[in-house]
Design a protein around this motif. Structure first.
Motif, short mmCIF file in Angstrom:
data_model
loop_
_atom_site.label_atom_id
_atom_site.label_comp_id
_atom_site.label_asym_id
_atom_site.label_seq_id
_atom_site.Cartn_x
_atom_site.Cartn_y
_atom_site.Cartn_z
N ILE A 241 15.32 2.10 44.78
CA ILE A 241 15.97 2.09 43.38
C ILE A 241 17.21 3.07 43.33
N MET A 252 9.63 14.93 41.74
CA MET A 252 9.85 15.20 40.36
C MET A 252 8.65 15.85 39.84
N MET A 260 15.98 9.58 31.98
CA MET A 260 15.07 8.52 31.21
C MET A 260 15.64 7.20 31.37
N ARG A 263 14.65 3.15 35.53
CA ARG A 263 14.74 2.38 36.67
C ARG A 263 13.47 2.42 37.47
N CYS A 264 13.07 3.79 37.79
CA CYS A 264 12.00 4.02 38.75
C CYS A 264 10.71 3.55 37.83
S1 SF4 Z 1 15.67 6.72 38.03
FE1 SF4 Z 1 13.90 7.54 37.34
S2 SF4 Z 1 14.09 9.74 37.81
FE2 SF4 Z 1 16.00 8.78 38.12
S3 SF4 Z 1 16.81 9.03 36.06
FE3 SF4 Z 1 16.09 7.15 35.94
S4 SF4 Z 1 13.81 7.51 34.93
FE4 SF4 Z 1 14.70 9.20 35.90
#
Ligand code: SF4
Length: 494
Positions: A241, A252, A260, A263-264
């Motif tokens: 991702i 993290m 926020m 995507r993950c």
């Molecule tokens: S991908 Fe995940 S860790 Fe990275 S900014 Fe977006 S929500 Fe936060």
């Protein structure tokens, strides 16, 4: 398997292996809790974000359009007449939108929903990432990753903003906001691929946003056990991702760097949007690594420089200092500092509304803010050092951890200072806001108590002796009092 299901699976496995196991008795990050309806709701919200990336991008471009319109156009219009209103004059509307609503309430949103503004709406972030998509894709150089940027960028922007009156006039707003946006695009074009290198390292408010996000009662939580299991059981090549702000997702533990974006969500069945206690990160995570740059930003930046930046224009001490220095210069026939009038992009220069700063004004403004930061920051540092020292022989790590307890009072002060523009502009429109003083007092007292409570919790990590813990908390309380005192003077004394 979703992250939600993984939590339930791990919890059942632990109950099977350890009969009588009570999750609440153990640290949140070690053992998963029973998934509640609220946990499921948060997880679904994270999934909703992940599945709506194209909608989020469209929203970001709409914000970019509004941002360009409100920042650029007023700079080419004449200054508003005295009789103009927020609803009838674009310059006043833009001023109210940026400094009355956007800036204070984006700050507030950080403490409520983390850095959702950055990941979902910020026009600079969107432009930087878009430029990075088609740019050179160079590796990030070491000078960009310097940890001191959040403090230096915040201090420089705050002081320069005061020198050119960024909250009052559209040209300085275009210069500072537009300059920052140009920097974001350039850095995006040069470094990274589909990344937000600017946001991660150089954005002037990155450090402040990161601090406030620690208070957010929601975050993207990573389950390390589920992550490892996913790697070992056939998902070793899970589709990568793109975390635009370059967060090392697997490790993290806090919300400071995460934008926020969603995507993950559910990545490797280990990442989920989850509720948490607003004290959790500061008490249990922030102390694990000392971050001197963050300590500087809290003590000398938010509680020092920001206080001085709001003080100088209403301070009788500033007026007395200016008079004394002016007389001293006149006595020696040194008149150029009183006459020299630099252009508007160095010091405020609007003769048509009788608002100009001389070279002397500018020099004293910078000196006043620096002196305020040194006095408040120095006194607070002393209190925190004594608090840390009272609990053991080597206070450095505890000193940094105690500094984190001041985030609520520091954030509240800056919010109150910034919302002064909101209140002034609404007053100018004839709105009677009689309850504002009470609200400000309640916010200041509430955040001071919150900081004190954090100090008590942090002290409790180092000692079980109630008297030593109370003594350390008392010293943190003195630091809180100094920080709150600076804002109380600004609001009610001057
Ligand atoms: S991908 Fe995940 S860790 Fe990275 S900014 Fe977006 S929500 Fe936060």
């Amino acid at each position: 398997m979703s992250a939600f299901d993984a939590v339930e699976r791990d919890r059942r496995a632990l109950e099977r292996d350890q009969p009588g196991f009570e999750p609440k008795a153990m640290a949140e990050e070690v053992l998963p809790r029973r998934p509640t309806a609220a946990v499921r709701l948060f997880f679904e919200a994270g999934e909703w974000l992940r599945q709506r990336q194209s909608l989020i991008q469209r929203i970001q471009w709409a914000v970019v359009f509004a941002y360009v319109l409100l920042v650029a156009v007023p700079a080419f219009l004449p200054l508003p007449a005295r009789t103009a209103h927020i609803w009838s004059n674009l310059t006043l509307f833009a001023q109210f939108a940026f400094w009355g609503i956007w800036w204070p309430f984006v700050l507030l949103s950080m403490a409520l929903v983390g850095r959702a503004w950055c990941g979902l709406f910020c026009p600079e972030g969107a432009l930087s990432e878009a430029a990075s998509r088609f740019g050179r894709g160079h590796a990030v150089p070491r000078w960009i990753a310097w940890k001191g940027w959040p403090f230096v960028a915040f201090v420089c922007t705050t002081i320069y903003g005061q020198m050119i009156s960024v909250y009052q006039y559209p040209k300085p707003a275009l210069l500072i906001l537009g300059g920052s946006t140009a920097g974001a695009i350039l850095v995006g074009y040069l470094y990274g691929r589909n990344k937000r290198v600017w946001c991660r390292y150089l954005c002037p408010v990155n450090g402040v946003f990161g601090l406030l996000a620690k208070l957010a009662p929601v975050h993207f939580k990573v389950d390390p056990a589920a992550w490892t299991q996913s790697r070992l059981s056939g998902h070793a090549h899970a589709k990568a991702i793109n975390c635009a702000p370059l967060v090392p997702i697997r490790t993290m533990r806090g919300a400071s760097d995460c934008h926020m974006c969603g995507r993950c969500s559910d990545f490797r069945g280990a990442v989920s949007l989850a509720p948490r206690g607003p004290n959790h990160e500061i008490v249990h995570v922030a102390g694990s690594t000392s971050k001197p740059a963050e300590t500087l930003l809290i003590i000398f930046g938010l509680l020092g420089v920001a206080t001085g930046a709001f003080h100088w224009s209403v301070s009788p001490w500033f007026v007395a200092l200016k008079q004394a220095v002016a007389e001293w210069l006149i006595d020696r026939d040194l008149l150029w500092p009183l006459r020299l009038q630099p252009p508007w992009w160095i010091l405020t220069d609007y003769p048509e509304v009788n608002d100009q700063l001389t070279f002397l004004d500018g020099a004293l403004l910078v000196a006043y803010i620096a002196a305020t930061a040194a006095a408040i920051g120095g006194a607070i540092s002393l209190c925190l050092w004594a608090a840390a020292r009272s609990l053991g022989p080597w206070p450095a790590a505890r000193f940094h951890h105690f500094a984190q307890s001041l985030i609520p009072i520091a954030a509240c002060g800056v919010f109150i200072g910034l919302s002064a523009t909101t209140v002034t502009m609404l007053h100018g429109e004839g709105l009677a806001l009689g309850y504002v003083g009470l609200l400000r007092g309640a916010l200041l007292v509430g955040s001071a108590l919150w900081s004190l409570w954090l100090g008590w919790r942090i002290a409790g990590l180092s000692t079980t002796d109630i008297f030593r813990r109370a003594a350390a908390t008392g010293l943190v309380g003195l630091a809180v009092l100094i920080g709150a005192g600076g804002w109380a003077v600004f609001l009610w004394v001057w």
